[in-house]
Design a protein around this motif. Sequence first.
Motif, PDB file in Angstrom:
ATOM      1  N   TRP A  10       0.687  -1.158  -0.094  1.00  0.00           N
ATOM      2  CA  TRP A  10       0.178   0.045   0.090  1.00  0.00           C
ATOM      3  C   TRP A  10       0.878   1.296   0.027  1.00  0.00           C
ATOM      4  CZ3 TRP A  10      -0.229   3.894   3.537  1.00  0.00           C
ATOM      5  CH2 TRP A  10       0.349   3.664   4.988  1.00  0.00           C
ATOM      6  N   ILE A  11       1.998   1.274   0.534  1.00  0.00           N
ATOM      7  CA  ILE A  11       2.886   2.357   0.530  1.00  0.00           C
ATOM      8  C   ILE A  11       3.475   2.583  -0.790  1.00  0.00           C
ATOM      9  CG2 ILE A  11       5.013   3.107   1.594  1.00  0.00           C
ATOM     10  CD1 ILE A  11       4.590   2.279   4.207  1.00  0.00           C
ATOM     11  N   VAL A  12       3.969   1.582  -1.425  1.00  0.00           N
ATOM     12  CA  VAL A  12       4.547   1.620  -2.714  1.00  0.00           C
ATOM     13  C   VAL A  12       3.487   2.177  -3.636  1.00  0.00           C
ATOM     14  CG1 VAL A  12       5.257   0.253  -4.726  1.00  0.00           C
ATOM     15  CG2 VAL A  12       5.955  -0.414  -2.449  1.00  0.00           C
ATOM     16  N   LEU A  13       2.052   1.663  -3.753  1.00  0.00           N
ATOM     17  CA  LEU A  13       1.163   2.232  -4.496  1.00  0.00           C
ATOM     18  C   LEU A  13       0.713   3.706  -4.351  1.00  0.00           C
ATOM     19  CD1 LEU A  13      -1.130  -0.593  -4.531  1.00  0.00           C
ATOM     20  CD2 LEU A  13       0.195  -0.010  -6.357  1.00  0.00           C
ATOM     21  N   LEU A  14       0.690   3.945  -2.938  1.00  0.00           N
ATOM     22  CA  LEU A  14       0.723   5.436  -2.349  1.00  0.00           C
ATOM     23  C   LEU A  14       1.363   6.504  -3.230  1.00  0.00           C
ATOM     24  CD1 LEU A  14      -0.693   7.599  -0.559  1.00  0.00           C
ATOM     25  CD2 LEU A  14       1.231   6.680   1.265  1.00  0.00           C
ATOM     26  N   PHE A  15       2.914   6.028  -3.044  1.00  0.00           N
ATOM     27  CA  PHE A  15       4.008   6.846  -3.539  1.00  0.00           C
ATOM     28  C   PHE A  15       3.939   7.005  -5.175  1.00  0.00           C
ATOM     29  CE2 PHE A  15       5.411   6.849   0.651  1.00  0.00           C
ATOM     30  CZ  PHE A  15       6.277   7.836   0.767  1.00  0.00           C
ATOM     31  N   ALA A  16       3.584   5.890  -5.747  1.00  0.00           N
ATOM     32  CA  ALA A  16       3.486   5.838  -7.181  1.00  0.00           C
ATOM     33  C   ALA A  16       2.243   6.632  -7.597  1.00  0.00           C
ATOM     34  CB  ALA A  16       3.237   4.416  -7.668  1.00  0.00           C
ATOM     35  N   VAL A  17       1.063   6.577  -7.022  1.00  0.00           N
ATOM     36  CA  VAL A  17      -0.196   7.492  -7.444  1.00  0.00           C
ATOM     37  C   VAL A  17       0.050   8.805  -7.336  1.00  0.00           C
ATOM     38  CG1 VAL A  17      -2.341   7.759  -7.024  1.00  0.00           C
ATOM     39  CG2 VAL A  17      -1.442   5.483  -7.200  1.00  0.00           C
ATOM     40  N   ALA A  18       0.630   9.107  -6.047  1.00  0.00           N
ATOM     41  CA  ALA A  18       0.843  10.731  -5.596  1.00  0.00           C
ATOM     42  C   ALA A  18       1.827  11.287  -6.605  1.00  0.00           C
ATOM     43  CB  ALA A  18       1.428  10.567  -4.085  1.00  0.00           C
ATOM     44  N   ILE A  32      -0.815  14.085  -0.106  1.00  0.00           N
ATOM     45  CA  ILE A  32      -1.314  12.673  -0.192  1.00  0.00           C
ATOM     46  C   ILE A  32      -0.493  11.655   0.588  1.00  0.00           C
ATOM     47  CG2 ILE A  32      -1.994  11.223  -1.708  1.00  0.00           C
ATOM     48  CD1 ILE A  32      -2.110  13.337  -3.922  1.00  0.00           C
ATOM     49  N   THR A  33       0.652  11.714   0.391  1.00  0.00           N
ATOM     50  CA  THR A  33       1.403  10.668   1.029  1.00  0.00           C
ATOM     51  C   THR A  33       1.577  11.042   2.761  1.00  0.00           C
ATOM     52  OG1 THR A  33       3.449  12.339   0.600  1.00  0.00           O
ATOM     53  CG2 THR A  33       3.039  10.142  -0.975  1.00  0.00           C
ATOM     54  N   VAL A  50       8.733  11.282   3.735  1.00  0.00           N
ATOM     55  CA  VAL A  50       8.571  11.878   2.408  1.00  0.00           C
ATOM     56  C   VAL A  50       9.429  13.024   2.145  1.00  0.00           C
ATOM     57  CG1 VAL A  50       6.101  11.003   2.450  1.00  0.00           C
ATOM     58  CG2 VAL A  50       6.713  13.569   3.059  1.00  0.00           C
ATOM     59  N   LEU A  51      10.344  13.443   3.159  1.00  0.00           N
ATOM     60  CA  LEU A  51      11.101  14.346   2.908  1.00  0.00           C
ATOM     61  C   LEU A  51      12.191  14.314   1.529  1.00  0.00           C
ATOM     62  CD1 LEU A  51      11.829  17.259   4.390  1.00  0.00           C
ATOM     63  CD2 LEU A  51      13.491  15.815   5.494  1.00  0.00           C
ATOM     64  N   VAL A  52      12.753  13.233   1.253  1.00  0.00           N
ATOM     65  CA  VAL A  52      13.732  12.820   0.356  1.00  0.00           C
ATOM     66  C   VAL A  52      13.050  12.566  -1.066  1.00  0.00           C
ATOM     67  CG1 VAL A  52      15.548  11.504  -0.688  1.00  0.00           C
ATOM     68  CG2 VAL A  52      15.571  12.152   1.882  1.00  0.00           C
ATOM     69  N   PRO A  53      12.062  11.850  -0.994  1.00  0.00           N
ATOM     70  CA  PRO A  53      11.130  11.921  -2.483  1.00  0.00           C
ATOM     71  C   PRO A  53      10.801  12.936  -2.856  1.00  0.00           C
ATOM     72  CG  PRO A  53      10.629   9.969  -0.562  1.00  0.00           C
ATOM     73  CD  PRO A  53      11.636  10.842  -0.050  1.00  0.00           C
ATOM     74  N   THR A  54      10.135  13.870  -1.806  1.00  0.00           N
ATOM     75  CA  THR A  54       9.518  15.015  -2.248  1.00  0.00           C
ATOM     76  C   THR A  54      10.312  16.126  -2.661  1.00  0.00           C
ATOM     77  OG1 THR A  54       7.845  14.954  -0.444  1.00  0.00           O
ATOM     78  CG2 THR A  54       7.899  16.965  -1.249  1.00  0.00           C
ATOM     79  N   GLY A 215       7.108   7.874 -11.389  1.00  0.00           N
ATOM     80  CA  GLY A 215       5.863   8.246 -11.334  1.00  0.00           C
ATOM     81  C   GLY A 215       5.654   9.770 -11.746  1.00  0.00           C
ATOM     82  N   ILE A 216       6.533  10.463 -11.247  1.00  0.00           N
ATOM     83  CA  ILE A 216       6.621  11.934 -11.855  1.00  0.00           C
ATOM     84  C   ILE A 216       6.735  12.143 -13.251  1.00  0.00           C
ATOM     85  CG2 ILE A 216       8.726  12.778 -11.018  1.00  0.00           C
ATOM     86  CD1 ILE A 216       7.758  15.526 -10.460  1.00  0.00           C
ATOM     87  N   MET A 217       7.882  11.306 -13.728  1.00  0.00           N
ATOM     88  CA  MET A 217       8.261  11.402 -15.149  1.00  0.00           C
ATOM     89  C   MET A 217       6.897  10.597 -16.053  1.00  0.00           C
ATOM     90  SD  MET A 217      11.988  10.191 -15.280  1.00  0.00           S
ATOM     91  CE  MET A 217      13.328  11.161 -14.672  1.00  0.00           C
ATOM     92  N   LEU A 218       6.250   9.850 -15.552  1.00  0.00           N
ATOM     93  CA  LEU A 218       5.030   9.330 -16.183  1.00  0.00           C
ATOM     94  C   LEU A 218       4.216  10.255 -16.247  1.00  0.00           C
ATOM     95  CD1 LEU A 218       3.628   7.149 -17.514  1.00  0.00           C
ATOM     96  CD2 LEU A 218       2.920   6.226 -15.441  1.00  0.00           C
ATOM     97  N   GLY A 219       3.796  11.151 -15.004  1.00  0.00           N
ATOM     98  CA  GLY A 219       2.855  12.172 -14.943  1.00  0.00           C
ATOM     99  C   GLY A 219       3.088  13.342 -15.889  1.00  0.00           C
TER     100      GLY A 219
END
Length: 256
Positions: A10-18, A32-33, A50-54, A215-219
Amino acid sequence: MMKAVGLDVWIVLLFAVAAILHGVAGMGFPLITIGALSAPYGLTEAIIIVLVPTAMLNLIAWLGGAGGMGYNFRHYLKKYWALVLVSIIGSALGAYLLLIVNTAYLLLALAVVVLWYAITSLLGKKIVLPDTVPSLIGIGFIAGVIGGATNAMSSVLLMYLLSLSDDKNVIIKVGNLCYFVNKLVQVIVLKDVIATVSATTWGVIGLLTVISVAGIMLGAKFSKRLPSDKFRLLILWVLIGLGLKVGWQGVQMLMV
């Protein structure tokens, strides 16, 4: 010591969708995350997860695209340095508030403002904030405080950016520039808490960062096909969803 984080589905899906949404709309990933992670981990720990991914997504959204990294770095930093500066001051204060103040009241106040703005805009009543130095200082500082304390900076900053320009590229670039600076300030203020993160958790955060970048590249590919009017409408609906989420989170915090 900070609670360990597992690489659950659920965490993987959460980060991917967000991340995909962030690539399309230029915002939304941290709210969202953090909204989803704050219940099992707590607000402060969710912000650290979420600090580093953001920060990586903010860098990509700010520096990537037309013009190249060098141009985007110089152009937006030079043109909007004042907004960045006041947001830094606000971010520092907000991050300190995160350590000493119950953020439930701030979350509820933010939810009211965001929902009021989004709903009135959808009804055709466009809110135009004056393009003046006092307005820039006030909005930048408030956005910084809220961003430092709750990571909800985008909700306030977008009110200012949407009133100044309909150019979605400018809105995305300037917004993510301010968001990235906000992350740097949080790292400095929260360094003692960050020092307690285990090596295992850092490994999970690293994998989530990779997933988020993909995910951001796809978006971003979807975003190129989105007209400006549709982009604005999407952001307003995203703001409504985020406003409801933040408000409910505040209520839950008060009920504990």
